[in-house]
Each structure stands twice: as C-alpha cells, then as structure tokens.
Design a protein around this motif. Structure first.
Motif: not given
Length: 116
Positions: A15-17, A66-70, A82-86, A34-39
């Motif tokens: 998670e988060g990595e 912070q592990g919040t964005y790619i 989750a969306t890949g949107v810049c 990337v795993r985020r919120d279990g997905r």
C-alpha cells in the motif's frame, strides 16, 4: 488477443508504493504499478509530455515524496494515481496510458498484454 504475464506477488507492491516492471524483456521498466487504497493501478512508463520519456528518477520511484501523486521526475509533472490525469506540470489534462492488471486468487499480479 490477450495473454496474461505474471509480474510479481501481491505483497511485492505494498500500500502506498510503486514498482516498475519489464514484462516484455526490453531491458527497461516499460510499465509500473501503484497500490492505493487497496487497489492496484498499472501504467505505461512514459510521460505524455515527451513521448517515451521514463518517469522514475531511480528504480521503482514513481511517486512524489508524500506518496500522493505519480511524478515524472524529468518534467516535474504530477498525475493522479487513480486516473493518470496530469494536474501540475507541462502537460495539464493529459493522461498516462493505463494498463490492465489483475490479482489472482493465489496472490499473483498479472499484466494483461495485448498481442497482435
């Protein structure tokens, strides 16, 4: 036609990595997870700002501190996980190319590769 390519065990992407992979043996990580919120999310390792530009600054480093964005470290772009949107950088509104990945019941992560 598609084929499933095993990438790793589920626990190999906590998670988060994030983690890069070379499913076609090209000698470089052409995709990452990337795993985020279990997905689990799968993305092509290519910034939409410059075609084919690798995004990680070192092995498996696709997220901001912070592990919040790619993050594309070459261009400073930030993408929603989750969306890949810049959302910031030189390519606002453009998207990363999402890849189909799944986890089987035994905990293996598989990449769904499209064959021609």
């Amino acid at each position: 036609m598609t084929r499933l390519i095993p990438l790793c065990r589920s626990e190999d992407v906590p998670e988060g990595e994030s983690r890069g992979f070379d499913p076609h043996g090209e000698g470089r990580d052409s995709m990452f997870l990337v795993r985020r919120d279990g997905r689990l999310y799968g993305w092509l390792n290519a910034c939409p700002h410059v075609a084919g530009a690798s995004m990680a600054w070192r092995k498996d480093r696709y997220l901001n501190s912070q592990g919040t964005y790619i993050t594309c470290y070459a261009h400073g772009a930030l993408f929603e996980i989750a969306t890949g949107v810049c959302i910031q950088g030189p390519c606002p509104g453009k998207r990363l190319q999402q890849l189909t990945v799944r986890e089987d019941t035994e905990g293996t992560v598989m990449f769904e590769s499209r064959c021609s």
